[in-house]
Scaffold this motif. Structure first.
Motif, PDB file in Angstrom:
ATOM      1  N   VAL A 129       0.843  -1.197   0.000  1.00  0.00           N
ATOM      2  CA  VAL A 129       0.000   0.000   0.000  1.00  0.00           C
ATOM      3  C   VAL A 129       0.877   1.246   0.000  1.00  0.00           C
ATOM      4  O   VAL A 129       2.038   1.214   0.406  1.00  0.00           O
ATOM      5  CB  VAL A 129      -0.948   0.040   1.223  1.00  0.00           C
ATOM      6  N   ARG A 144       1.991   4.587   1.669  1.00  0.00           N
ATOM      7  CA  ARG A 144       2.036   5.004   3.070  1.00  0.00           C
ATOM      8  C   ARG A 144       1.040   6.111   3.392  1.00  0.00           C
ATOM      9  O   ARG A 144       0.370   6.064   4.415  1.00  0.00           O
ATOM     10  CB  ARG A 144       3.434   5.489   3.446  1.00  0.00           C
ATOM     11  N   ILE A 179       2.141  -4.197   4.307  1.00  0.00           N
ATOM     12  CA  ILE A 179       1.452  -4.279   5.594  1.00  0.00           C
ATOM     13  C   ILE A 179       0.906  -5.689   5.771  1.00  0.00           C
ATOM     14  O   ILE A 179       0.890  -6.474   4.822  1.00  0.00           O
ATOM     15  CB  ILE A 179       0.321  -3.231   5.719  1.00  0.00           C
ATOM     16  N   GLN A 194      -2.795   4.607   2.289  1.00  0.00           N
ATOM     17  CA  GLN A 194      -3.099   3.207   2.597  1.00  0.00           C
ATOM     18  C   GLN A 194      -3.878   2.523   1.464  1.00  0.00           C
ATOM     19  O   GLN A 194      -4.430   1.448   1.649  1.00  0.00           O
ATOM     20  CB  GLN A 194      -3.844   3.061   3.932  1.00  0.00           C
ATOM     21  N   LYS A 195      -3.910   3.134   0.268  1.00  0.00           N
ATOM     22  CA  LYS A 195      -4.532   2.495  -0.894  1.00  0.00           C
ATOM     23  C   LYS A 195      -3.566   1.461  -1.458  1.00  0.00           C
ATOM     24  O   LYS A 195      -2.346   1.677  -1.471  1.00  0.00           O
ATOM     25  CB  LYS A 195      -4.852   3.528  -1.982  1.00  0.00           C
TER      26      LYS A 195
END
Length: 77
Positions: A4, A6, A68, A9-10
């Motif tokens: 993703v 940062r 993540i 968060q996509k």
């Protein structure tokens, strides 16, 4: 494990346009980290006006991305 950006968060997707040092590149490939201390790599292709197909490989941090939900780390996010 997901890659993703940062800031948002996509998820990073193939075909995304990213800016590196003021130049536009298209994400063409990315690989998961091969060990817990690695951040993985992303391959990008230059999207300039000239008919160039310059591809480069960088660590994912250069495009502002991170992995993540990592299963390979003891304290996974």
């Amino acid at each position: 494990m997901r890659l993703v950006y940062r800031e948002t968060q996509k998820p990073v997707a193939l075909g995304d346009t990213v800016i590196i040092n003021g130049n536009s590149f298209e994400v063409t490939y990315f690989t998961k980290p091969h060990k817990a201390s690695s951040e993985g790599k992303v391959q990008v292709t230059y999207k300039g006006e000239e008919e160039s197909t310059t591809s480069r490989e960088y660590y994912v941090g250069i495009i502002g991305a991170e992995w993540i939900e990592r299963e390979d780390r003891v304290n996974a996010e």
